[in-house]
Enzyme design. Structure first.
Site, PDB file in Angstrom:
ATOM      1  N   LYS A  69       0.834  -1.200   0.000  1.00 12.09           N
ATOM      2  CA  LYS A  69       0.000   0.000   0.000  1.00 12.09           C
ATOM      3  C   LYS A  69       0.870   1.253   0.000  1.00 12.09           C
ATOM      4  CE  LYS A  69      -3.841  -1.956   2.741  1.00 12.09           C
ATOM      5  NZ  LYS A  69      -4.910  -1.827   1.741  1.00 12.09           N
ATOM      6  N   ARG A  80      -9.883 -11.910   2.192  1.00  9.97           N
ATOM      7  CA  ARG A  80     -10.702 -12.989   1.638  1.00  9.97           C
ATOM      8  C   ARG A  80      -9.958 -14.320   1.679  1.00  9.97           C
ATOM      9  NH1 ARG A  80     -11.261  -9.751  -3.891  1.00  9.97           N
ATOM     10  NH2 ARG A  80     -11.029  -8.076  -2.385  1.00  9.97           N
TER      11      ARG A  80
HETATM   12  N1  BES Z   1      -8.020  -4.028   4.530  1.00 10.68           N
HETATM   13  C1  BES Z   1      -8.207  -3.620   3.191  1.00 10.68           C
HETATM   14  C2  BES Z   1      -9.524  -2.873   2.988  1.00 10.68           C
HETATM   15  C3  BES Z   1      -9.627  -1.553   3.700  1.00 10.68           C
HETATM   16  C4  BES Z   1      -9.199  -0.396   3.074  1.00 10.68           C
HETATM   17  C5  BES Z   1     -10.186  -1.473   4.959  1.00 10.68           C
HETATM   18  C6  BES Z   1      -9.303   0.811   3.734  1.00 10.68           C
HETATM   19  C7  BES Z   1     -10.300  -0.265   5.606  1.00 10.68           C
HETATM   20  C8  BES Z   1      -9.863   0.874   4.990  1.00 10.68           C
HETATM   21  C9  BES Z   1      -8.196  -4.830   2.267  1.00 10.68           C
HETATM   22  O1  BES Z   1      -7.380  -5.863   2.661  1.00 10.68           O
HETATM   23  C10 BES Z   1      -7.685  -4.360   0.943  1.00 10.68           C
HETATM   24  O2  BES Z   1      -6.569  -3.967   0.881  1.00 10.68           O
HETATM   25  N2  BES Z   1      -8.524  -4.453  -0.071  1.00 10.68           N
HETATM   26  C11 BES Z   1      -8.163  -4.059  -1.373  1.00 10.68           C
HETATM   27  C12 BES Z   1      -8.624  -5.119  -2.332  1.00 10.68           C
HETATM   28  C13 BES Z   1      -8.088  -4.968  -3.722  1.00 10.68           C
HETATM   29  C14 BES Z   1      -6.599  -5.213  -3.747  1.00 10.68           C
HETATM   30  C15 BES Z   1      -8.792  -5.945  -4.620  1.00 10.68           C
HETATM   31  C16 BES Z   1      -8.833  -2.732  -1.679  1.00 10.68           C
HETATM   32  O3  BES Z   1      -9.970  -2.525  -1.255  1.00 10.68           O
HETATM   33  O4  BES Z   1      -8.197  -1.891  -2.303  1.00 10.68           O
HETATM   34 MN    MN Z   2      -5.388  -5.607   2.013  1.00 14.15          MN
END
Ligand code: BES
Ligand code: MN
Ligand code: ZN
Length: 510
Positions: A284, A358
């Protein structure tokens, strides 16, 4: 938990503290004790109300300084609105608002007089108990890491109140009504502590160990380590944690509270417990990454719910399962393109290591179904940023394979004010999860990110098991603050699931 604060109950005849709150209905209707105080102080309540144009509207307050002859320094009058019109939740919210008004004053003990003569659904004792729950929820704070003590102006000095004494006609009845409500507040505050705790303190092992606090409430706790999970074939969950120096865990909490038949199938709650989500190799950006300490908000909701159910001795069989992992990049980390094998036997191509939640849930869901043959399964996860794009910070997304289950959750949501919005499950989203190299891939492309995530999860739900997925990425952390939550980690979902159980799975044998 936040520093000690308690709600106690006393008779109306007991002397009120120097900071006292009382209730007034719309049109400034006062109860017996309030009328007594008003007349003793030569009508100071009525006069102040008139001067401030206070009419007793719901949740409005005025403050009267040193009314004559009462020995009270500050008298707070809080509006109840129209007689009998409030829901249980509105009394809880009112309790939060009143505690907020009291907290603005430096006092360690305060009184609240509940002498309402209501024609509504709730007795004065029930109202006293509901208000008390609101106070417990409002009082919560997370200040354990402030080293400056009171006396300075730092944020650590705002919570001087240690005790709220609720004066009511029958304190014993109020205390009995308060017991289950307090249990639920304790569950919420337990969950909040878990979400707020930084990841250096709360690793996967520590998160799993926290569930052991529920043993004193009669919950059976089992913690599976990496070896045990390898044996079960949980290649999906384990690949997420393999880049971390801190090993993964699966914590299982079993509450067998159903009276009568011990064999009653349990309801299962499954939580995403990513103690920190860097994204892994698909790392990230730096901005806001500190918030990813809250990526175990689903697990916290499950643990808090199990806490609440056990403390109030809920008449239900329930199992809570939380997958505890840390998503880190390293020489051992899972890579994009890697193919792993889940406990279900399905192979998964990892396209993006940041879609890790997931992968954790896939194995925990499967394990829950295989092990407990549940009546239904609900998973909670801070799963996607996409759900926040869709629903903001007010609503969590609800996906459900079963309309009855969806309606039960939506109804509980309306009762507790933890808002849910139903989102679609659809074959078309499912198709987007097909992989060129394995049974399924872990991302579905740019569009409908919350729905493709749900479609992925559904591949790990067995036929005929009613299943629901709640994406609480927007509400579990840094959600909208309100009368009963001032905390970054909201403990979102505990009251919802507790109500869901109370309304639909506790009353009778089904
Ligand atoms: N934990 C994150 C989702 C999240 C983002 C929760 C911001 C709270 C605040 C999750 O693991 C994630 O990174 N999801 C990705 C999925 C994508 C790579 C398909 C997302 O939502 O960008
Ligand atoms: Mn994630
Ligand atoms: Zn995540």
């Amino acid at each position: 938990m936040s520093d000690r604060f308690e709600v106690t109950f006393a008779p109306l005849s007991a002397d009120p503290e120097t900071v006292t709150a009382l209730l007034a209905g719309e049109g400034l209707e006062l109860g017996s004790k309030a009328r007594e105080l008003d007349s003793k102080s030569a009508g100071s309540v009525s006069k102040a109300a008139a001067a401030a144009d206070f009419k007793g509207k719901y949740k409005t307050t005025i403050e009267i300084l040193a009314p004559a002859k009462l020995g009270i320094d500050r008298l707070i009058v809080a509006g109840l609105g129209k007689d009998g019109a409030l829901s249980a939740q509105q009394y809880v919210d009112l309790g939060g608002a009143i505690l907020g008004a009291i907290q603005n004053r430096k006092t360690s003990t305060a009184s609240l007089i509940v002498d309402v003569e209501t024609s509504g659904d709730h007795s004065a004792e029930q109202i006293a108990a509901l208000i008390g729950q609101g106070a417990l929820l409002r009082h919560y704070n997370f200040k354990k890491y402030f080293t400056k003590k009171s006396g300075d102006d730092s944020a650590a000095d705002k919570d001087g109140i240690k005790k709220l004494i609720v004066h009511v006609a029958h304190p014993d009845k109020a205390k009995a009504a308060f017991h289950p409500l307090k249990a639920v507040a304790n569950g919420v505050n337990f969950a909040r502590d878990l979400v707020n705790e930084p990841a250096n303190v709360l690793g996967p092992v520590e998160l799993a160990e926290k569930t052991k606090a529920l043993e004193k409430l009669g919950v059976e706790v089992e913690i599976l380590d990496v070896k045990a999970m390898e044996k079960l074939g949980m290649g999906s969950l384990l690949c997420v944690g393999q880049g971390s120096a801190r090993p993964s865990r699966l914590a299982v909490m079993v509450w067998n509270g159903a009276k009568g038949s011990k064999k009653q199938k349990p309801v299962c709650f499954v939580g995403k417990g990513v103690v920190f989500d860097t994204g892994g190799i698909s790392i990230k950006g730096a901005a806001g990454m500190e918030d990813m300490k809250g990526d175990m908000g689903g697990a916290a909701a499950v643990i808090g719910t199990m806490y609440a159910l056990a403390e109030r001795k809920a008449n239900v069989n329930a199992v809570g399962l939380v997958g505890c992992v840390e998503n880190m990049p390293s020489g051992n980390a899972v890579r994009p393109g890697d193919i792993v094998k889940s406990m279900s036997g399905q192979t998964i191509e990892v396209i993006n290591t940041d879609a890790e939640g997931r992968l954790v849930l896939a194995d925990v869901l499967w394990y829950a179904q295989e092990t407990y043959k549940p009546k239904l399964v609900i998973d909670l996860a801070t799963l996607t940023g996409a759900i926040m794009i869709a629903l903001g910070k007010e609503y969590a997304g609800l996906f459900a394979s079963d309309d009855k289950l969806a309606d039960e959750l939506l109804s509980a949501s309306r009762s507790t004010g933890e808002k849910l919005w139903r989102m679609p499950l659809d074959k078309a989203f499912d198709k987007m999860m097909d992989s060129k190299n394995a049974d399924v891939k872990n991302t579905g492309g740019r569009w409908g990110g919350a729905a493709t995530a749900a479609a992925f999860l559904q591949r790990f739900v067995q036929k005929d098991v009613p299943w629901s997925h709640i994406d609480l990425a927007g509400t579990a952390m840094d959600g909208a603050r309100n009368d009963i939550n001032q905390s970054w980690g909201a403990g979102w979902g505990v009251r919802l699931l507790d109500r869901f159980v109370a309304d639909h799975y506790e009353k009778s044998e089904k």
